[in-house]
Structure formats: C-alpha cells, structure tokens
Design a protein around this motif. Structure first.
Motif, short mmCIF file in Angstrom:
data_model
loop_
_atom_site.label_atom_id
_atom_site.label_comp_id
_atom_site.label_asym_id
_atom_site.label_seq_id
_atom_site.Cartn_x
_atom_site.Cartn_y
_atom_site.Cartn_z
N SER A 115 -1.05 6.56 4.43
CA SER A 115 0.36 6.05 4.21
C SER A 115 1.20 6.92 4.92
O SER A 115 1.07 8.18 5.24
CB SER A 115 0.33 6.12 2.72
OG SER A 115 0.60 7.55 2.15
N GLN A 116 2.57 6.46 5.00
CA GLN A 116 3.44 7.42 5.73
C GLN A 116 4.82 7.48 4.74
O GLN A 116 5.04 6.67 4.07
CB GLN A 116 4.18 6.55 6.85
CG GLN A 116 3.22 6.45 8.06
CD GLN A 116 3.68 5.38 9.21
OE1 GLN A 116 3.91 4.44 8.99
NE2 GLN A 116 4.12 6.27 10.35
N ASP A 117 5.20 8.89 4.98
CA ASP A 117 6.60 8.90 4.14
C ASP A 117 7.69 8.31 4.89
O ASP A 117 7.37 7.89 6.05
CB ASP A 117 6.62 10.47 3.95
CG ASP A 117 5.54 11.36 3.49
OD1 ASP A 117 5.10 10.78 2.36
OD2 ASP A 117 5.20 12.37 3.69
N GLU A 118 8.70 8.09 4.21
CA GLU A 118 9.82 7.25 4.64
C GLU A 118 10.83 8.29 4.84
O GLU A 118 11.33 9.36 3.92
CB GLU A 118 10.36 6.16 3.84
CG GLU A 118 8.94 5.16 3.89
CD GLU A 118 9.58 4.05 2.76
OE1 GLU A 118 8.82 2.89 3.14
OE2 GLU A 118 10.43 4.31 2.11
N VAL A 119 11.60 8.28 5.79
CA VAL A 119 13.03 9.03 6.05
C VAL A 119 14.02 8.05 6.28
O VAL A 119 14.02 7.22 7.42
CB VAL A 119 12.70 9.81 7.36
CG1 VAL A 119 14.08 10.74 7.78
CG2 VAL A 119 11.58 10.95 7.22
#
Length: 373
Positions: A115-119
């Motif tokens: 999963s990817q963190d969000e910015v």
C-alpha cells in the motif's frame, strides 16, 4: 557502438513509477537578440550578486579536499541562534527541496504490504512536488487551487484520509504567488489528525509583506506536527550553492537525519550561508528592493487591466491558460525568458529594473486571443 539510448539496452528499465513521473523543467536561458540585453526571468533567481561578505567567506574556504561536516553543525547553530530555536531542531538539506526529500523519504512511501502512503498538496504548486512524492513511493493527492491562486484548505482537509502521512503547504505558493493566512492555517491544523505531518514550504518568506500571512515559526512552536522548509537560494542569492534546511520537533528530526544524503551541503555552502545570516540586515535591504520592483510591476499590470493573483514572492503569475506558451514565445523575441506552464499560466521573476520594464511593455502590447482559439 552503443549510444546509450533505451533502445540499445533491451530489458533494462526504471521502476514503473519513474516512467509515470512528470519531468522537472528548469527555467530556460533567454535567447540572444541583437541590440537587446537578455534577461532570465524564468527561475525565480535573485538577480543581485551575493553580499561581499559572503563572497569573502567563500574565497576563504581552503579545505575543500575534506568532506563537510555531515551534520552541518556551524550552519545549524547559526540558524538556531538567528531564529531562536534549538539547533537540534534544524536539519540541513541541499536547498529546501533537499530538505523536503528528507521528509518524504522518512515519512511517506510504500509500505510492506504494497500500500502507498498519501501526500496531499495543492495544485498547481511547486512542480517538484509530484516528482519527489512519486520517487518516495507515495501517492500524491492533488487538490486544485482556488481561481485566485490560493490554497483551498477546506478541500485539502477533506482530502485527508487514514492513509495520509504528509500535507504540503507552499506559502507563498509557487508559481501563483499568494500566501496562506494565519487564521485559516491555524484552523486547518486544528482539524487534522495529530499524526499527519504538515510541511510549510517557506522558500520565499523574505519577500512576504502581508501582515496576515501565516507565521511559520509560531505554528512550529505550537504544533508538534509542523515542519518548516527554508532556503538560502532566493532572498540570500545562494541558489548555486544548494543550501537549505528544515525546522521540526525532536520526534521528527532524528528520522530526517537518517534519511539525509550524507555530505549534501558543502562546507563552502555552509560558511556562505552563515556569513549571509550574519549580515541579514543587508539581505533584508536587497529583498526590499525586489519587493519594491514587484510593487511597480504589480501596479503596472493593474494599470494595464491585467487581473493577477496576489504576488508575495519574487515573481508574478499571469493566468493565461492555453495562451501561456505563445506569451512565452513573445517574451523570447524580446530577449526575456519566462516560465510557461502551458495550459495554466506564465510565471515571471522580478528581475533587473530594465527587465521588468521590458516585461511591462510586452504586457502593454499583448493582445489576448479570443477565448477558445
């Protein structure tokens, strides 16, 4: 013989994310036009030379055969003393962009489960943001600016999810120019989860004259999740030395140091920055001369009927949309290089008085094309 192009090396390629990244487009130099002095107004550089004391500090450096202090101790102590913050809260970076990359490398990326963190960040804003976020492995969430070029903080707050790790706020916003206001920024921070880092990119801080502008240092003192980014590239005129820094709290700084590129800020850059801070009064005078020219340009544009966003950096923004590239071409024909973001607008750095006058003359003669042409 191989030419080094991708077609010569089948099977070798970058990570998929790299192929999807936008390319950073540096400001182009002006073309040479007979009879005209050329001016570069495309990179938000300071057209004034560094202070004499800074040049002397640079000339005095002889130990460039040695690696620099990787902790930039002299620089951090000077910044800490100047701003009244603990030196340990300061982390040096190769410009404010280098400092930002440390934040992203440490706090936003791809997790073990894929999963990817969000910015979350406003758009259009600093064009390196999507590149840095993508390279960190995170997912960028772009929130459109308001029509007046300001951050839509309500929409940005709504875009925050449990996957959000970092929010980027650019004030003044590059390339449009307006600042965040203190009251709205405090309200925005109050509504965010405490574990979300909020990065205030203050690269153009010394040019801000709006008394209602967000006070980054005050926000840092009151909010443990606030990180400030600052640079010596703009008002100090040290863009070629690549020296900046972040300011954050002790629960953040160890990870920024762990993510930093070793020796990223040279000894020469550190001593030049310290010398510039030691003579900050002169830096302020020079910044004010740019602000004065900015005021002349803004008044000139208003007098010509141009409607532009509030300009609080060392540049102005022309919201020309699809006509941006054409305008930049007209500027090139007048030996002025400006930065066109085609489809959005044109950013023009406040440069030498003659350059600014020539830019205003171009704006006076410019006839907007019919809508939709």
């Amino acid at each position: 013989m191989s030419t080094g192009t991708p077609s010569d090396t089948p099977g070798i390629g970058p990570r998929p994310v790299v192929a999807r990244l936008p390319r950073y487009v540096a400001g182009k130099p002006p073309v040479e036009i007979p009879g005209l002095r050329s001016y570069k107004l495309s990179s938000n550089e300071n057209a004034l030379d560094p202070l004499p004391e800074v040049l002397a500090a640079i000339a005095g450096q002889r130990d460039i055969n040695r690696y620099p202090d990787s902790l930039a101790t002299v620089l951090r102590e000077a910044v800490g003393g100047f701003l009244g913050v603990p030196a340990d809260d300061v982390v040096a970076g190769a410009g404010s962009l280098g400092a930002l990359n440390q934040v992203l490398a440490a706090f936003a990326g791809q997790n073990a489960d894929g999963s990817q963190d969000e910015v979350v960040y406003a758009w259009r804003s600093f064009e390196a943001y999507p590149i840095s976020v993508g390279l960190a492995g995170a997912c960028g969430i772009q929130v459109p600016l308001r029509p007046d070029g300001t951050h839509d903080l309500a929409a940005m707050a709504a875009a925050v999810t449990p996957r959000t790790r970092v929010v980027l706020l650019c004030t003044p916003n590059n390339p449009t120019g307006p600042v965040l206001k203190m009251a709205e920024t405090e309200a925005f921070l109050a509504g965010l989860p405490a574990q979300v880092l909020v990065v205030l990119d203050e690269a153009y801080l010394e040019f801000v004259r709006d008394p209602a502008a967000a006070d980054g240092l005050g926000l840092y003192h009151r909010h443990p999740n606030v990180v400030l980014l600052r640079t010596f590239s703009k008002a100090h005129g040290l863009a070629g030395l690549r020296v900046g820094y972040s300011i954050s709290h002790p629960q953040v700084t160890p990870y920024l140091r762990a993510a930093a590129t070793p020796f990223a800020v040279s000894t020469v850059a550190q001593h030049a920055a310290v010398a510039s801070l030691a003579h900050f009064g002169q830096v302020v005078e020079r910044a004010q001369s740019i602000v004065d020219e900015r005021g002349r340009v803004v008044r000139g544009l208003a007098g010509l009927g141009w409607d532009i966003p509030e300009a609080q950096g060392n540049f102005v923004w022309l919201p020309l949309g699809g006509r941006s590239a054409g305008f930049a071409g007209l500027a090139q024909a007048r030996a002025l290089s400006v930065r066109a973001f085609d489809g959005d607008g044109v950013r023009v750095t406040i440069g030498e008085p003659e350059a600014n006058t020539r830019f205003l003359e171009l704006c006076a003669s410019y006839t907007k094309e019919p809508a939709g042409s």
